[in-house]
Design a protein around this motif. Structure first.
Motif, mmCIF file in Angstrom:
data_model
loop_
_atom_site.group_PDB
_atom_site.id
_atom_site.type_symbol
_atom_site.label_atom_id
_atom_site.label_comp_id
_atom_site.label_asym_id
_atom_site.label_seq_id
_atom_site.Cartn_x
_atom_site.Cartn_y
_atom_site.Cartn_z
ATOM 1 N N SER A 3 0.826 -1.201 0.000
ATOM 2 C CA SER A 3 0.000 0.000 0.000
ATOM 3 C C SER A 3 0.863 1.255 0.000
ATOM 4 O O SER A 3 0.582 2.219 -0.723
ATOM 5 N N LEU A 4 1.927 1.231 0.789
ATOM 6 C CA LEU A 4 2.837 2.372 0.845
ATOM 7 C C LEU A 4 3.539 2.579 -0.490
ATOM 8 O O LEU A 4 3.637 3.716 -0.991
ATOM 9 N N GLN A 5 4.012 1.507 -1.087
ATOM 10 C CA GLN A 5 4.689 1.600 -2.384
ATOM 11 C C GLN A 5 3.733 2.110 -3.461
ATOM 12 O O GLN A 5 4.115 2.955 -4.285
ATOM 13 N N LEU A 6 2.505 1.618 -3.446
ATOM 14 C CA LEU A 6 1.513 2.056 -4.426
ATOM 15 C C LEU A 6 1.223 3.543 -4.278
ATOM 16 O O LEU A 6 1.125 4.271 -5.272
ATOM 17 N N THR A 7 1.096 4.013 -3.048
ATOM 18 C CA THR A 7 0.828 5.431 -2.798
ATOM 19 C C THR A 7 1.946 6.305 -3.342
ATOM 20 O O THR A 7 1.692 7.307 -4.029
ATOM 21 N N LEU A 8 3.173 5.935 -3.031
ATOM 22 C CA LEU A 8 4.314 6.741 -3.484
ATOM 23 C C LEU A 8 4.461 6.682 -5.006
ATOM 24 O O LEU A 8 4.720 7.707 -5.654
ATOM 25 N N PHE A 9 4.282 5.507 -5.583
ATOM 26 C CA PHE A 9 4.446 5.363 -7.028
ATOM 27 C C PHE A 9 3.416 6.191 -7.792
ATOM 28 O O PHE A 9 3.764 6.972 -8.686
ATOM 29 N N THR A 10 2.141 6.021 -7.452
ATOM 30 C CA THR A 10 1.097 6.731 -8.190
ATOM 31 C C THR A 10 1.165 8.236 -7.934
ATOM 32 O O THR A 10 0.997 9.032 -8.859
ATOM 33 N N GLY A 11 1.406 8.628 -6.690
ATOM 34 C CA GLY A 11 1.438 10.050 -6.369
ATOM 35 C C GLY A 11 2.587 10.777 -7.030
ATOM 36 O O GLY A 11 2.411 11.838 -7.642
ATOM 37 N N LEU A 12 3.783 10.216 -6.932
ATOM 38 C CA LEU A 12 4.954 10.880 -7.507
ATOM 39 C C LEU A 12 4.933 10.835 -9.028
ATOM 40 O O LEU A 12 5.256 11.824 -9.696
ATOM 41 N N LEU A 13 4.547 9.684 -9.606
ATOM 42 C CA LEU A 13 4.538 9.571 -11.064
ATOM 43 C C LEU A 13 3.528 10.532 -11.686
ATOM 44 O O LEU A 13 3.846 11.221 -12.666
ATOM 45 N N SER A 14 2.326 10.589 -11.141
ATOM 46 C CA SER A 14 1.318 11.480 -11.719
ATOM 47 C C SER A 14 1.732 12.945 -11.588
ATOM 48 O O SER A 14 1.493 13.740 -12.501
ATOM 49 N N THR A 15 2.373 13.310 -10.489
ATOM 50 C CA THR A 15 2.808 14.699 -10.311
ATOM 51 C C THR A 15 3.920 15.048 -11.290
ATOM 52 O O THR A 15 3.885 16.109 -11.934
ATOM 53 N N VAL A 16 4.925 14.168 -11.400
ATOM 54 C CA VAL A 16 6.040 14.442 -12.323
ATOM 55 C C VAL A 16 5.523 14.574 -13.757
ATOM 56 O O VAL A 16 5.876 15.523 -14.483
ATOM 57 N N VAL B 110 -11.066 8.935 -6.418
ATOM 58 C CA VAL B 110 -10.535 8.413 -7.681
ATOM 59 C C VAL B 110 -9.822 7.080 -7.450
ATOM 60 O O VAL B 110 -9.948 6.145 -8.254
ATOM 61 N N ALA B 111 -9.097 6.972 -6.337
ATOM 62 C CA ALA B 111 -8.388 5.725 -6.024
ATOM 63 C C ALA B 111 -9.370 4.597 -5.731
ATOM 64 O O ALA B 111 -9.099 3.429 -6.065
ATOM 65 N N MET B 112 -10.516 4.913 -5.125
ATOM 66 C CA MET B 112 -11.522 3.882 -4.857
ATOM 67 C C MET B 112 -12.133 3.361 -6.147
ATOM 68 O O MET B 112 -12.458 2.176 -6.256
ATOM 69 N N ILE B 113 -12.267 4.233 -7.149
ATOM 70 C CA ILE B 113 -12.922 3.852 -8.401
ATOM 71 C C ILE B 113 -11.956 3.152 -9.356
ATOM 72 O O ILE B 113 -12.309 2.140 -9.983
ATOM 73 N N LEU B 114 -10.725 3.656 -9.452
ATOM 74 C CA LEU B 114 -9.793 3.174 -10.478
ATOM 75 C C LEU B 114 -8.595 2.419 -9.928
ATOM 76 O O LEU B 114 -7.928 1.692 -10.674
ATOM 77 N N GLY B 115 -8.283 2.610 -8.644
ATOM 78 C CA GLY B 115 -7.093 1.995 -8.081
ATOM 79 C C GLY B 115 -7.320 0.546 -7.703
ATOM 80 O O GLY B 115 -8.456 0.061 -7.667
ATOM 81 N N PRO B 116 -6.240 -0.167 -7.415
ATOM 82 C CA PRO B 116 -6.379 -1.562 -6.973
ATOM 83 C C PRO B 116 -7.086 -1.614 -5.620
ATOM 84 O O PRO B 116 -6.977 -0.695 -4.802
ATOM 85 N N GLY B 117 -7.801 -2.702 -5.394
ATOM 86 C CA GLY B 117 -8.580 -2.811 -4.170
ATOM 87 C C GLY B 117 -7.887 -3.546 -3.047
ATOM 88 O O GLY B 117 -8.207 -3.338 -1.881
ATOM 89 N N ASN B 118 -6.908 -4.396 -3.358
ATOM 90 C CA ASN B 118 -6.265 -5.176 -2.305
ATOM 91 C C ASN B 118 -4.811 -5.451 -2.666
ATOM 92 O O ASN B 118 -4.544 -6.338 -3.481
ATOM 93 N N PRO B 119 -3.870 -4.674 -2.114
ATOM 94 C CA PRO B 119 -4.105 -3.583 -1.171
ATOM 95 C C PRO B 119 -4.403 -2.273 -1.897
ATOM 96 O O PRO B 119 -3.935 -2.082 -3.024
ATOM 97 N N PRO B 120 -5.126 -1.384 -1.266
ATOM 98 C CA PRO B 120 -5.398 -0.080 -1.877
ATOM 99 C C PRO B 120 -4.293 0.908 -1.522
ATOM 100 O O PRO B 120 -3.304 0.549 -0.862
ATOM 101 N N LEU C 240 4.243 11.575 4.782
ATOM 102 C CA LEU C 240 4.672 11.309 3.408
ATOM 103 C C LEU C 240 4.521 12.549 2.536
ATOM 104 O O LEU C 240 5.407 12.873 1.727
ATOM 105 N N VAL C 241 3.392 13.235 2.681
ATOM 106 C CA VAL C 241 3.165 14.443 1.890
ATOM 107 C C VAL C 241 4.196 15.512 2.244
ATOM 108 O O VAL C 241 4.776 16.153 1.350
ATOM 109 N N ALA C 242 4.446 15.707 3.540
ATOM 110 C CA ALA C 242 5.436 16.704 3.953
ATOM 111 C C ALA C 242 6.824 16.338 3.424
ATOM 112 O O ALA C 242 7.568 17.206 2.922
ATOM 113 N N GLY C 243 7.175 15.053 3.515
ATOM 114 C CA GLY C 243 8.474 14.624 3.009
ATOM 115 C C GLY C 243 8.582 14.759 1.501
ATOM 116 O O GLY C 243 9.640 15.153 0.978
ATOM 117 N N ALA C 244 7.493 14.449 0.793
ATOM 118 C CA ALA C 244 7.510 14.567 -0.670
ATOM 119 C C ALA C 244 7.659 16.030 -1.093
ATOM 120 O O ALA C 244 8.386 16.339 -2.050
#
Length: 567
Positions: free
Chosen positions: A61-74, A225-235, A266-270
């Motif tokens: 879940s942590l890896q997914l959050t960082l990957f999607t958040g950072l990739l979409s922003t970049v 958006v993550a609930m609709i399009l993201g993976p469900g397990n783990p989210p 995570l947001v503050a660190g990012a």
């Protein structure tokens, strides 16, 4: 307007949206540290964090959050800046904001639902090319919606974030002498895109830094958006926290609070990491500019970014079309490109069910927008009465911007649970007034940012002329200033209303599930089997902001039909 009343506007505005954020963060932090007397957790400890870290899907879940958040922003930043570099020298570049209005007006959840209908294995894209080009007589066995790596989530975030950053960039271009600087660079032999990147972008980027940070924070913490399009397990981590907050077993509240606090970190660190990378890129850019090299690469990359943005805009239009198609469909079998039969039956069947949530959406949106408008206008009027100059004005402006962007930089899930606890203590949870207040937290910054520049650009000579003829300050405001600024005021209100319509988590937490809106119902229905019913709700949800924008554009023309300058 009374100066004494105006003096109270800034502190009242700060309290209106800082109090729930501060109290909410504290109300989330305490359970994360093991203290929540309401559920019998009297002591202090790190058990909630131990439960979070021991959860089987935590690392994924942590890896997914960082990957999607950072990739979409970049990608969003690169595409928006590349598009600006490709078109900044064109005269029609300023019209891009109008072309992107449909994207910016569409709520995130409605866009995500339509995007799911578009890219699903049995979605419209596959239907348009099957079976003729693909040979697929059955939907392919591929993962698109709910992709394990969150690629569908990233793609949908790009649909909203690129136009938003592009609009912020266009606004920032008005603050610099971009045409003159680009002309000077082109006279030295630089191509337009390279001239923009090396000369104009260093002046523009500091003005869009906070919007970029807001995009980064949103990408890391988005829920609907993550609930609709993201993976469900783990989210993603944000969805996991919301699941635990919504669990019937209250013992999951502390681990949920710990997940929310971790997301805040995570947001503050990012943001800190991004700020550090900005300095590195600035040094590399300075070295590149000092080298004096001319190259086609910048122009080619800018054109590629512009082409990608065109594809994103086309995809957004297709999303709106597919929502409309599904809402009017009677039968649409795979692999037909279009429905075999059309009907309004689903709109008629859902009519009674739509009334309550649609009414709540209108009431909450209008109320939060009007309250925000009163506070913002009062703050801007107070600012005009106490104008500063030089470094003092710049310092005050920067502090004000950081305050305004604070609700956009702090993850919603990090403070809304604590705000809900506060509302429960004062017996206001589940009330429509509480929902209006939480919407105000997010509506007010957007309304201020949309209205501040036009308000500050008002020519004070009109007011001075009216005052010299004996008009009172109150009459000058109502008869002179407000009519002149009516159009930008209505546009700002339309933006604020669209923001309110799209709020999911604030409605869910403050309303305690008892205040239904089109957004909460559409997100709930998105996991259902009947696309036609879901499309009806999502289509109406997307239509409300369009109606608000249409009214904002039409009202000045109707009110000032004989005054061309105001219409």
């Amino acid at each position: 307007m009374s100066r004494r009343l105006l003096r109270w506007a800034p502190p009242l505005t700060v309290v209106a949206f800082m109090l729930p954020i501060g109290a909410g963060l504290l109300g989330t932090l305490l359970p994360a540290l093991g203290h929540m007397p309401a559920i019998g957790a009297q002591g202090w400890g790190l058990q909630a964090w131990q439960t979070l870290l021991a959860y089987p899907g935590f690392v994924s879940s942590l890896q997914l959050t960082l990957f999607t958040g950072l990739l979409s922003t970049v990608l969003s930043v690169l595409l928006a800046l590349g598009l600006a570099a490709a078109v900044a020298h064109q005269r029609w570049a300023r019209r891009l904001g109008a072309w992107m209005a449909p994207v910016l007006a569409t709520p995130h959840s409605a866009l995500a639902i339509g995007f799911a209908f578009l890219i699903a294995p049995s979605g419209w894209l596959v239907r348009l090319v099957s079976p003729g080009l693909t040979g697929w007589s059955l939907p392919p066995d591929v993962s698109t919606v709910g992709h394990p790596a969150g690629l569908a989530l990233v793609a949908c975030l790009l649909l909203k974030e690129v136009p938003y950053l592009m609009l912020m960039t266009l606004g920032a271009l008005n603050q610099v002498a971009a045409p003159a600087h680009m002309a000077a660079a082109r006279a030295l032999g630089y191509r337009p895109a390279q001239a923009y990147v090396q000369v104009v972008l260093p002046q523009v980027y500091p003005q869009i830094r906070l919007p970029v940070y807001a995009v980064l924070a949103f990408s890391l913490s988005v829920v609907d958006v993550a609930m609709i399009l993201g993976p469900g397990n783990p989210p993603t981590l944000a969805v996991l926290a919301v699941r635990w907050f919504s669990a019937p077993d209250v013992q999951w509240y502390p681990p949920a609070a710990a997940a929310a606090m971790l997301l805040l970190g995570l947001v503050a660190g990012a943001i800190a990491l991004w700020h550090g990378l900005e300095r590195v890129v600035a040094r590399l850019g300075r070295w590149w500019a000092e080298s004096g090299r001319r190259s086609r690469v910048t122009s080619d990359l800018a054109l590629a970014a512009a082409a990608t943005c065109a594809v994103l805009l086309a995809a957004t239009m297709a999303v709106l079309v597919v929502l409309l198609l599904w809402s009017l469909t009677q039968h649409w079998r795979y692999p037909d490109a279009l429905p075999a039969a059309w009907t309004l039956a689903h709109w008629q069947q859902q009519g009674v069910s739509l009334v309550g949530p649609a009414t709540n959406t209108w009431v909450i949106g209008l109320a939060s927008t009007l309250v925000a408008l009163a506070l913002v206008v009062a703050c801007l009027e107070n600012e005009s009465l106490h104008q500063r100059s030089g470094a003092a004005a710049s310092s005050v402006g920067q502090r004000s911007l950081w305050l305004l962007y604070l609700p956009l930089l702090v993850p919603q899930v990090a403070f809304l649970f604590g705000a809900q606890v506060l509302l429960v203590r004062v017996s206001l949870d589940g009330q429509i007034g509480a929902v209006i207040w939480t919407h105000l937290i997010f509506v007010l910054p957007y309304l201020f940012l949309s209205l501040a520049e036009p308000w500050r650009a008002f020519d004070v000579r009109y007011a001075r002329t009216a005052a010299s003829l004996g008009a009172s300050p109150w009459r000058v405001f109502w008869r002179i200033k407000l009519p002149i600024l009516l159009k930008p005021t209505l546009i700002a209100c339309a933006v604020a209303f669209a923001v309110s319509v799209g709020q999911y988590l604030p409605t869910l937490f403050a309303g305690s599930g008892r205040v239904a809106t089109l957004t909460t119902e559409a997100v709930t229905l998105s996991s259902g089997a009947d696309r036609r019913v879901t499309a009806v709700w999502a289509m109406l949800q997307a239509a409300l902001p369009f109606i608000a924008y249409a009214l904002a554009a039409a009202l000045p023309r109707l009110l000032f039909v004989n005054r061309k300058g105001l219409a």
